[in-house]
Write an enzyme that holds these catalytic residues in place. Structure first.
Site, PDB file in Angstrom:
ATOM      1  N   GLN A  35       0.827  -1.209   0.000  1.00 37.39           N
ATOM      2  CA  GLN A  35       0.000   0.000   0.000  1.00 37.39           C
ATOM      3  C   GLN A  35       0.866   1.267   0.000  1.00 37.39           C
ATOM      4  OE1 GLN A  35      -3.078   0.735  -0.483  1.00 37.39           O
ATOM      5  NE2 GLN A  35      -3.871  -1.344  -0.629  1.00 37.39           N
ATOM      6  N   SER A  36       1.980   1.235  -0.687  1.00 31.61           N
ATOM      7  CA  SER A  36       2.898   2.375  -0.704  1.00 31.61           C
ATOM      8  C   SER A  36       2.280   3.617  -1.350  1.00 31.61           C
ATOM      9  CB  SER A  36       4.159   1.976  -1.478  1.00 31.61           C
ATOM     10  OG  SER A  36       4.937   3.121  -1.761  1.00 31.61           O
ATOM     11  N   ASN A  37       2.285   4.722  -0.615  1.00 30.04           N
ATOM     12  CA  ASN A  37       1.872   6.006  -1.189  1.00 30.04           C
ATOM     13  C   ASN A  37       2.929   6.510  -2.153  1.00 30.04           C
ATOM     14  OD1 ASN A  37      -0.491   6.430   0.587  1.00 30.04           O
ATOM     15  ND2 ASN A  37       1.074   6.526   2.192  1.00 30.04           N
ATOM     16  N   CYS A  50       4.833   4.744  -4.097  1.00 33.70           N
ATOM     17  CA  CYS A  50       4.697   4.069  -5.393  1.00 33.70           C
ATOM     18  C   CYS A  50       3.516   4.617  -6.180  1.00 33.70           C
ATOM     19  CB  CYS A  50       4.576   2.559  -5.183  1.00 33.70           C
ATOM     20  SG  CYS A  50       6.146   1.816  -4.680  1.00 33.70           S
TER      21      CYS A  50
END
Ligand SMILES: *Cc1c(COP(=O)(O)O)cnc(C)c1O
Length: 321
Positions: free
Chosen positions: A73-75, A77
């Protein structure tokens, strides 16, 4: 101070707002927020500022493909995928974990934004990133590697300029408090605070790292970023304020303190925090305020770094009502 090449796709300056209804339930402090959740690119966040500098560097080097890595859930990325789309790059993301049955939240947006996704275990993450880069170079795809969190000197420089922007807004702030993890945001702020004569304190609430690890990382990056901007300044770990008492159940685990902070900000101010970063940092700020850490009458600015898309992740469903 030298400048660095920069693109302009963030909505800047981000506003500073007061939070009177939360301040009213805190013991004698005035709470403000700087809205870096509103940087404008595909739901915004702090990485958008870093990407203005990182993509300028990528363009200058003739790159065509951006490669980076992060959590499922990387912001970072998601914002990288959006910046790539906006500026006409291809994008490959190395995400940690296994592909879920149905993509939600940031992962859904990564796919919508057209990023190619490679899955890797935590242990294999850096190797997988390097392999993706090498393979892309082999086939002449002109890759540009963006480190985890965008936290090299180029990315951190963005927060030097963010501090300059903040100083020009003349907001009363004795403290700046925010979520700190890969350290680029804090390194830039610490350097900017020194360069532009900020009189208050810059306090990072660690999301996932022990205090000394984060202090050393931020101090090293702040020193290197100063050099990249032509300034001879040194930061020691002791110059960097980090509180690591709120790492709770670890990265991405939304416990009681995070849940309560997210609900308080939503219900008193209509402001959305996130389960991983800003919910945790706000929980720390609230606890420190209740313990009398800030002196009576202090102005405390919560620098909102974004992340609210993760509220819609499958993992947190049914936990915030
Ligand atoms: C990445 C991120 C942070 C941490 O910033 P660093 O520069 O990695 O320390 C904080 N908040 C949100 C929402 C983020 O996505």
């Amino acid at each position: 101070m030298q400048t660095l090449p920069r693109l302009n796709f963030a909505h800047l300056p981000t506003p500073i707002e007061s939070l009177p209804r939360i301040s009213a339930v805190l013991p004698n402090i005035k709470l403000l927020v700087k809205r870096d959740d509103q940087t404008g690119l595909a739901l915004g966040g702090n990485k958008t500022r870093k990407l203005e500098f990182l993509l300028a560097d990528a363009q200058a080097k003739g790159a065509r493909l951006l490669i980076t890595a992060g959590a499922l859930q990387s912001n970072h990325c998601r914002q990288t995928a959006a910046a790539a789309a906006r500026m006409g790059f291809d994008c490959t993301l190395v995400l940690v974990g296994e592909p879920p049955a149905a993509a939600s939240a940031n992962l859904l947006l990564d796919q919508l934004l057209g990023a190619k996704i490679i899955w890797a275990s935590q242990e294999r993450r850096d190797a997988a990133l390097q392999e993706a880069f090498d393979a892309a170079r082999e086939r002449d795809a002109r890759p540009y590697l963006i480190p985890y969190g965008g936290s090299n000197t180029t990315g951190a420089a963005a927060y030097v300029f963010a501090m300059q922007e903040f100083m020009a807004q003349n907001a009363p702030a004795d403290w700046i408090v925010f979520a700190s993890s890969s350290g680029g945001t804090q390194a830039g702020m610490a350097l900017g605070a020194r360069l532009f004569g900020f009189k208050g304190q810059v306090l990072g609430i660690s999301v996932d790292e022990p205090q000394t690890v984060l202090q050393e990382r931020v101090a090293g990056l702040a020193t290197a970023t100063a050099a990249a901007l032509g300034e001879n300044m040194t930061f020691k770990p002791g110059d960097i304020l980090v509180n690591a008492a709120y790492t709770g159940g670890g990265y991405g685990v939304m416990g009681q303190p995070e849940t309560e902070a997210i609900q308080l900000f939503a219900r008193k101010e209509g402001l959305l925090l996130d389960p991983v970063y800003t919910g945790r940092a706000a929980a720390g700020l609230l606890d420190l305020a209740h313990k009398g850490f800030f002196k009576p009458g202090a102005s405390v600015l919560f620098w909102h770094t974004g992340g609210a898309p993760a509220l819609f992740a499958e993992r947190y469903q049914g936990k915030l009502g």
